[in-house]
Enzyme design. Structure first.
Site, mmCIF file in Angstrom:
data_model
loop_
_atom_site.group_PDB
_atom_site.id
_atom_site.type_symbol
_atom_site.label_atom_id
_atom_site.label_comp_id
_atom_site.label_asym_id
_atom_site.label_seq_id
_atom_site.Cartn_x
_atom_site.Cartn_y
_atom_site.Cartn_z
ATOM 1 N N HIS A 139 3.406 2.114 13.279
ATOM 2 C CA HIS A 139 2.370 3.023 13.754
ATOM 3 C C HIS A 139 2.832 3.789 15.003
ATOM 4 O O HIS A 139 2.015 4.179 15.832
ATOM 5 C CB HIS A 139 1.050 2.300 14.033
ATOM 6 C CG HIS A 139 0.407 1.733 12.810
ATOM 7 N ND1 HIS A 139 -0.909 1.312 12.776
ATOM 8 C CD2 HIS A 139 0.880 1.513 11.555
ATOM 9 C CE1 HIS A 139 -1.209 0.853 11.569
ATOM 10 N NE2 HIS A 139 -0.131 0.966 10.801
ATOM 11 N N ASP B 135 6.256 0.780 6.969
ATOM 12 C CA ASP B 135 4.926 0.232 6.725
ATOM 13 C C ASP B 135 4.229 1.150 5.709
ATOM 14 O O ASP B 135 3.629 2.132 6.102
ATOM 15 C CB ASP B 135 4.143 0.173 8.040
ATOM 16 C CG ASP B 135 2.740 -0.376 7.902
ATOM 17 O OD1 ASP B 135 2.400 -0.877 6.815
ATOM 18 O OD2 ASP B 135 1.972 -0.286 8.880
ATOM 19 N N ASP C 191 3.615 -6.972 3.818
ATOM 20 C CA ASP C 191 3.027 -6.017 4.759
ATOM 21 C C ASP C 191 2.746 -6.647 6.111
ATOM 22 O O ASP C 191 1.599 -6.851 6.486
ATOM 23 C CB ASP C 191 1.728 -5.450 4.170
ATOM 24 C CG ASP C 191 1.122 -4.339 5.019
ATOM 25 O OD1 ASP C 191 1.844 -3.747 5.841
ATOM 26 O OD2 ASP C 191 -0.080 -4.057 4.845
ATOM 27 N N ASP D 157 0.002 4.330 1.222
ATOM 28 C CA ASP D 157 -0.219 5.316 2.286
ATOM 29 C C ASP D 157 0.460 4.914 3.591
ATOM 30 O O ASP D 157 0.832 3.750 3.804
ATOM 31 C CB ASP D 157 -1.719 5.527 2.530
ATOM 32 C CG ASP D 157 -2.440 4.253 2.968
ATOM 33 O OD1 ASP D 157 -2.111 3.166 2.447
ATOM 34 O OD2 ASP D 157 -3.337 4.342 3.834
ATOM 35 N N HIS E 84 0.837 -1.204 0.000
ATOM 36 C CA HIS E 84 0.000 0.000 0.000
ATOM 37 C C HIS E 84 0.868 1.249 0.000
ATOM 38 O O HIS E 84 1.975 1.259 0.542
ATOM 39 C CB HIS E 84 -0.985 0.004 1.167
ATOM 40 C CG HIS E 84 -0.394 -0.084 2.527
ATOM 41 N ND1 HIS E 84 0.017 1.025 3.236
ATOM 42 C CD2 HIS E 84 -0.150 -1.140 3.344
ATOM 43 C CE1 HIS E 84 0.482 0.663 4.420
ATOM 44 N NE2 HIS E 84 0.403 -0.659 4.503
ATOM 45 N N GLU F 208 -5.046 2.095 2.604
ATOM 46 C CA GLU F 208 -5.069 0.847 3.362
ATOM 47 C C GLU F 208 -5.192 1.112 4.853
ATOM 48 O O GLU F 208 -5.895 0.388 5.575
ATOM 49 C CB GLU F 208 -3.790 0.048 3.066
ATOM 50 C CG GLU F 208 -3.805 -1.391 3.588
ATOM 51 C CD GLU F 208 -3.221 -1.556 4.979
ATOM 52 O OE1 GLU F 208 -3.261 -2.673 5.505
ATOM 53 O OE2 GLU F 208 -2.728 -0.553 5.553
ATOM 54 N N GLU F 209 -4.506 2.142 5.313
ATOM 55 C CA GLU F 209 -4.421 2.403 6.754
ATOM 56 C C GLU F 209 -5.722 2.934 7.351
ATOM 57 O O GLU F 209 -5.853 3.002 8.566
ATOM 58 C CB GLU F 209 -3.289 3.398 7.039
ATOM 59 C CG GLU F 209 -1.889 2.896 6.663
ATOM 60 C CD GLU F 209 -1.368 1.813 7.603
ATOM 61 O OE1 GLU F 209 -2.160 1.305 8.423
ATOM 62 O OE2 GLU F 209 -0.180 1.472 7.509
#
Length: 381
Positions: free
Chosen positions: A357, A111, A168, A83, A81, A144-145
């Site tokens: 994150h 990520d 991922d 984003d 992804h 995606e996030e």
């Protein structure tokens, strides 16, 4: 052979360049342009870009790059992804002993840019050494996030390969073969507003009703396959007004579809019971409470076995490059859930990232190099 062909310094510089390109969810345009520029410089045809932006609100659609290959080899796709979660604006990568971090005031962006960097380096190695490989697609999704929005909006008919790999997940040397399905809950409890000091008897406090239902509803770890959570609650207008409305957003997850349905129904029953059994103690309430219980599938379950071709191909590739590969069950959802739900077996390969994150996020060059070797082996078998 794969390890020997990888240019680790080139891989590192690509990764840094990717991370230092801002790409928060719905603002992936710069990242999409950069990935397109790099891949087209390697001789790729311009990507197919879908119209998912009209659904996701992103600056761009999902991108699919297609690479012709040996027709005798089974086609496959790789997915990452575009984003990143916030804070992700103005990332500056710090490199120390081939460990990459941010300065500490933002995330790093490994990520999912560790996976993207590995895909780019793998293609570079294939092209500069004129190596034979399977027909491939690189699929880059948006948003995606914030709920797998890009993958959900991607028409699976646009994907030509019948199986693939999402790069991922945290750690390294692990493949995710199972992940739960999830139902998203939006629960609105409606009471009746009234002045809390002058005429509280005329009101119905939605917060009180919601509290009773939440106390009765199952929550947390239900069993080894199933969880439930109430994540946000909003309601009321002021301390001197009987709360008229409360909105609760939650979720139910399970690897078992039957348990998912049963637990969702049990939570709904807990709320219905409170509303149905409400009685007016004074007879002065100006109405009756109401419930709006909405359930929406967030993502389907992902269930792969060691006998599936997508896993056998990965195990063979991992053995070829000397990377032990553990099979694991995860508790989260990813684009792979959506692809599997569309009938495209997709395994999730860990890309080396850790502490994602968070501002402590990091990844090592060794893990990204090993991931690149694994991508090369997959593409060559």
């Amino acid at each position: 052979m794969q390890h020997e062909l990888i240019n680790q310094e080139r891989l590192a510089q690509t990764f840094i360049r990717l991370c230092e390109t801002d790409s928060p969810s719905r603002k992936e345009g710069r990242m999409a342009a950069l990935v397109t520029e790099i891949l087209c410089e390697l001789g790729a045809d311009p990507p197919f870009e879908d119209d998912s932006a009209t659904q996701t609100g992103s600056e761009c659609g999902n991108l699919i790059f297609r690479f012709a290959g040996d027709p005798d080899l089974e086609p496959l796709f790789f997915n990452c992804h575009l984003d990143t979660v916030e804070p992700c604006i103005g990332i500056k990568v710090v490199r120390k002993d081939d460990i990459f971090t941010s300065l500490g005031d933002t995330i790093l962006g490994s990520d999912d840019k560790s996976g993207i960097a590995a895909m780019i380096e793998a293609l570079t190695v294939l092209r500069e050494n004129t190596l034979s490989h399977a027909p491939m697609e690189f699929i880059f999704t948006t948003c995606e996030e914030i709920g797998l929005l890009g993958a959900k909006a991607l028409n699976p008919n646009h994907i030509q390969a019948r199986m693939g790999y999402a790069l991922d997940s945290t750690g390294f040397g692990r493949v995710i073969v199972g992940a739960p399905a999830s139902n998203r809950l939006r629960i609105k409890v409606k009471g009746m507003a009234a002045h809390a000091g002058l005429s509280p008897e005329q009101g119905i406090n939605a917060i009180t009703l919601a509290g009773q239902a939440l106390a009765a509803a199952p929550c947390g770890r239900i069993d080894e396959e199933t969880t439930a959570n109430f994540g946000t609650i909003h309601g009321g207008a002021a301390s001197n007004i009987v709360a008229e409305e409360v909105v609760i957003v939650g979720e139910v997850r399970s690897h078992s579809p039957e348990k998912l349905d049963n637990l969702t129904a049990e939570i709904e029953q807990a709320f219905c019971k409170v509303i149905d059994e409400w009685s007016d103690p004074t007879g002065e309430a100006r109405g009756v409470p109401e419930l709006d219980f909405q359930v929406k599938q967030d993502f389907p379950a992902m269930q792969l076995s060691a006998e599936d071709a997508v896993i056998q191909r990965l195990d063979a590739a991992a053995a070829q490059v000397g990377i032990p590969m553990g099979h694991e069950i995860a508790g989260g959802g990813s684009d792979a859930n959506i692809f599997n739900g569309a009938g495209l077996p997709t395994a999730i390969i860990a890309s080396g990232m850790t502490h994602v994150h968070s501002t402590d996020e990091q990844v090592s060059l060794e893990d990204m190099s090993n991931l690149t070797a694994l991508v090369l082996a997959l593409a060559s078998n």
